[in-house]
Design an enzyme around this catalytic site. Sequence first.
Site, short mmCIF file in Angstrom:
data_model
loop_
_atom_site.label_atom_id
_atom_site.label_comp_id
_atom_site.label_asym_id
_atom_site.label_seq_id
_atom_site.Cartn_x
_atom_site.Cartn_y
_atom_site.Cartn_z
CD GLU A 52 6.95 4.92 1.18
OE1 GLU A 52 6.34 4.91 2.27
OE2 GLU A 52 7.32 5.97 0.62
CD GLU A 86 -1.60 1.73 2.92
OE1 GLU A 86 -1.27 2.92 3.17
OE2 GLU A 86 -1.88 0.90 3.80
#
Length: 314
Positions: free
Chosen positions: A181, A111
């Site tokens: 991330e 995500e």
Amino acid sequence: AAQPAVLAAASKPDPSAGAGAKEPGSSAGDGRWNSVVRALADVMEPSEVTSLLDEELPAHADIHRGRLPNGLRYVVLPNKTPGDRFEAHLEMHVGSVDEREDEQGLAHLVEHVTFLGSKKRDAWLGSGTRGNAYTDFHHTVFHVHSPTYNKDSTYMIPNVLDILYDVAFNPQLLDTRVAKEKKAVLAEAQMMNTIEYRVDCQLLQHLHWDNNLGCRFPIGKLDQVAQWDAEKVRQFHERWYFPANATLYVVGDFHADVAGVVEMIEQAFGAASPATHEPGFEGPVPANPESTSAFEGATKAYAPVAAVDGETGE
């Protein structure tokens, strides 16, 4: 962002499939609603309660549902309040319970990488348009809230749909973005390491000892997150991110009729390639989940949002 554990566990896999339709086995007469009958015993007769619960909820008259040839489901609802604004939410039907033993936290990381790695998202989010994303046990959702026309008088619905297509079905998944991330997920986890989260985990482990809701928390296990490379992210994305495993919701003041919005959806998502799950995608359930620590590197599954170019980001 990942959803709070107890809240996310209560969510359902596909709410679009039959709003207004009764689920199989939901009859009040099968004992499912006994607790409701007892709770209302002082104000309603049992027969009245069961009759009420057996009634089918009517579907909203203005909701339009459809499916593209590639399998993508969509739900369109015109709504003029507030005026001159709309929202588009793309729900991928994959969450932490779908992760394998060595993938705990991967749905959340994917995500992050897909949403924050989209160049089209960077180009359009601003001037009153904002977006975010979250992962829970059953879903990964990307959503954009926008004025129908931006400050430059650009009609935004096609652009927002293009953003969501780019995020879900055309991500770059670069090594550099994955590395960035991973650091963000690890920092998020450390920040949200609270006693409340550990209690949530213990509660879920006892309530769901026989399924993955008791052992697959959205934030995952940090020792696994630290080890993954970009290829691991790409494999998970390829396995789960395909049109037939997604539902698009578009609601708002469109300045167009439903047929026009559906045409925009077809133009934005029609090029997404159809696919299917590979065999054996379900992860195993531990033989004794209660022996699993409530906090094995996992932390509270709700990320504080950070500003992205002045707008709400993840």
